[in-house]
Enzyme design. Structure first.
Site, PDB file in Angstrom:
ATOM      1  N   HIS A  50      40.441  41.729  49.127  1.00 32.83           N
ATOM      2  CA  HIS A  50      41.229  41.085  48.072  1.00 32.83           C
ATOM      3  C   HIS A  50      41.995  39.889  48.636  1.00 32.83           C
ATOM      4  CE1 HIS A  50      43.822  41.843  44.228  1.00 32.83           C
ATOM      5  NE2 HIS A  50      43.784  40.555  44.518  1.00 32.83           N
TER       6      HIS A  50
ATOM      7  N   ASN B 274      52.597  39.896  41.581  1.00 35.95           N
ATOM      8  CA  ASN B 274      52.122  40.610  40.412  1.00 35.95           C
ATOM      9  C   ASN B 274      51.024  41.587  40.815  1.00 35.95           C
ATOM     10  OD1 ASN B 274      51.647  41.454  37.830  1.00 35.95           O
ATOM     11  ND2 ASN B 274      50.746  39.542  37.097  1.00 35.95           N
TER      12      ASN B 274
ATOM     13  N   ASP C  46      45.900  41.203  49.238  1.00 35.67           N
ATOM     14  CA  ASP C  46      46.142  40.328  48.078  1.00 35.67           C
ATOM     15  C   ASP C  46      46.754  39.008  48.557  1.00 35.67           C
ATOM     16  OD1 ASP C  46      46.318  39.280  45.545  1.00 35.67           O
ATOM     17  OD2 ASP C  46      47.896  40.620  44.842  1.00 35.67           O
TER      18      ASP C  46
ATOM     19  N   HIS D 290      50.487  29.758  48.289  1.00 32.72           N
ATOM     20  CA  HIS D 290      50.966  28.729  47.368  1.00 32.72           C
ATOM     21  C   HIS D 290      51.664  27.634  48.168  1.00 32.72           C
ATOM     22  CE1 HIS D 290      50.077  30.867  43.667  1.00 32.72           C
ATOM     23  NE2 HIS D 290      50.650  31.951  44.156  1.00 32.72           N
TER      24      HIS D 290
END
Length: 420
Positions: free
Chosen positions: A55, A272, A299, A303
């Protein structure tokens, strides 16, 4: 060039590894010498099979200011990961056969590690129009996901599960009921404390309860991404006891952080699903220890600084994780004495390989691809985003002291990362 890694510890014993033509030719204290082989003295180090992360978000094409395949795979190598699966939420979305072919070629060209590709379940990730799952799987899709978006319509999920069952594929599912989520950004308890809009855990668990019934009806393979709540752990446990083909992952931030630790409006704590309560975190750890949760996945969501600036009310969701996952797992589980190293590594190698049916990831056995990592178990180091190879520096773990330093990572017998 063939290699012999000598004086290395494997499962607590001094050993050696012979690498021939990119594969492991032998493992053990008595492996034969290889004329002309490069000798690597790994004294003081431990060898592990290359870690597998099912992921990650690499952002290329379309969002390369956040991450590229090269920078993301460099981060993977620095974290000890030799195989990763990238999510399809790039621009354009990987939801068509041509786009998947292009993405696989791009992953192969630019990846320093093995970068598999997950394709979308539905077009554009948010529609109810199913992608051509059979064709995408035949091209090479490792699984299917609308990660970042929950599938809102039960009929769409039923159709997807029916289709994926026909091709023996796998759905890896982001659970989020938009109506219940209601634009929330943190757990409701943290929201009350910080004056931010809450995102209830019911948004996750109610979709999971729905999907379990659909899996019961179709018997399709179903994987739960980034489990965050006690209710979800309980539902997965019940589904497994019923023999349903369900697997699940948990991310390090949900294992090692909870909403009580969010003391300020800090964007590095926004992800999230959000950080839940201490009770939820303890349930996730218990679920991992008893096998309800199968594996750990980062995950990894890089950014830009601008994306993560300002308030949690309007900044981007997500944190990076490829360069911190193993060290955090080692520190909190192995160094603490909660589990042995072999158990922790299984969550990051054997279990993801089994859950996703991966064919080209090594497990440190003779005949396997020479995907392996050398770690230093004794040295303490501090997590510092300035040292990250990822373009993303967004982590709540900065400043934490940990063990489990990655020294060298090999993919197909070639070093793709060496600690300076």
């Amino acid at each position: 060039m063939n290699k012999i890694i000598k004086n290395v510890r494997i499962n607590g014993h001094l050993s050696a590894i012979v690498i021939e033509d990119g594969r492991i030719a032998g493992v053990g204290a008595s492996v034969a010498a290889w004329p002309g082989a490069e000798i690597i003295d790994a004294k003081g180090l431990t060898a592990l099979p290359g870690l597998v992360d099912v992921h990650v978000h690499f952002r290329e094409p379309g969002l390369t200011e956040k991450e590229t395949i090269r920078s993301g795979s460099a981060a993977a190598a620095a974290g000890g990961f030799t195989t990763v699966l990238a999510m399809p939420n790039v621009l354009p979305v990987v939801d068509q056969e041509g786009r998947l072919k292009e993405q696989l070629a791009l992953n192969e060209e630019k990846g320093l590690v093995k970068v598999g590709q997950i394709a979308a379940i539905t077009e554009d990730l948010t529609s109810n129009r199913l992608t051509k799952l059979a064709e995408l799987k035949a091209i090479g899709a490792a699984a299917f996901s609308n990660d970042g978006h929950g599938i809102q319509e039960a009929q769409t999920m039923l159709t997807a599960l029916t289709a994926v069952k026909k091709v023996n594929g796998l759905l890896t599912v982001h659970l989020e009921d938009n109506g219940l989520a209601n634009g929330g950004v943190v757990d409701p308890k943290a929201g009350e404390r910080l004056g931010l809009k809450g995102l209830t855990a019911l948004s996750e668990s109610t979709q999971l309860a729905r999907d379990i019934e659909l899996v019961r009806a179709t018997q399709a393979r179903y994987h739960v991404a980034h489990v965050s709540s006690k209710q979800s752990v309980d539902l997965i446990r019940q589904a497994k006891l019923a023999g349903l083909p369900i697997t699940a992952e948990v991310s390090p931030h949900h294992l090692f952080l909870d909403e009580s630790m969010v003391q300020a409006d800090d964007p590095n704590y926004k992800m999230n699903p959000p950080l839940r309560s201490k009770e939820d975190r303890q349930a996730l750890i218990a679920g991992l220890l008893d096998g309800t949760i199968d594996l750990i996945a980062s995950d990894h969501a890089p950014h830009t600084a601008d994306d993560k600036a300002g308030s949690m009310a309007d900044c981007a969701f997500g944190i990076v994780g490829l360069e911190t996952t193993f060290a955090l797992v080692y520190e909190h589980f192995v160094a603490s004495g909660l589990v042995d190293l072999e158990t922790a590594v299984a969550w990051l190698n054997q279990k993801p390989i089994e859950a996703f049916g991966l064919q080209n990831a090594g497990q440190l056995r003779a005949g396997d691809p020479a995907d392996l990592v050398l770690i230093d178990e004794k040295t303490t180091f501090t997590i510092d985003p300035k040292d990250f190879h990822s373009k993303g520096k967004n982590t709540p773990f900065a400043g934490q002291k940990v063990h489990g330093l990655v020294v060298t990572t090999f993919v197909n017998g070639e070093a793709v990362f060496s600690k300076d």
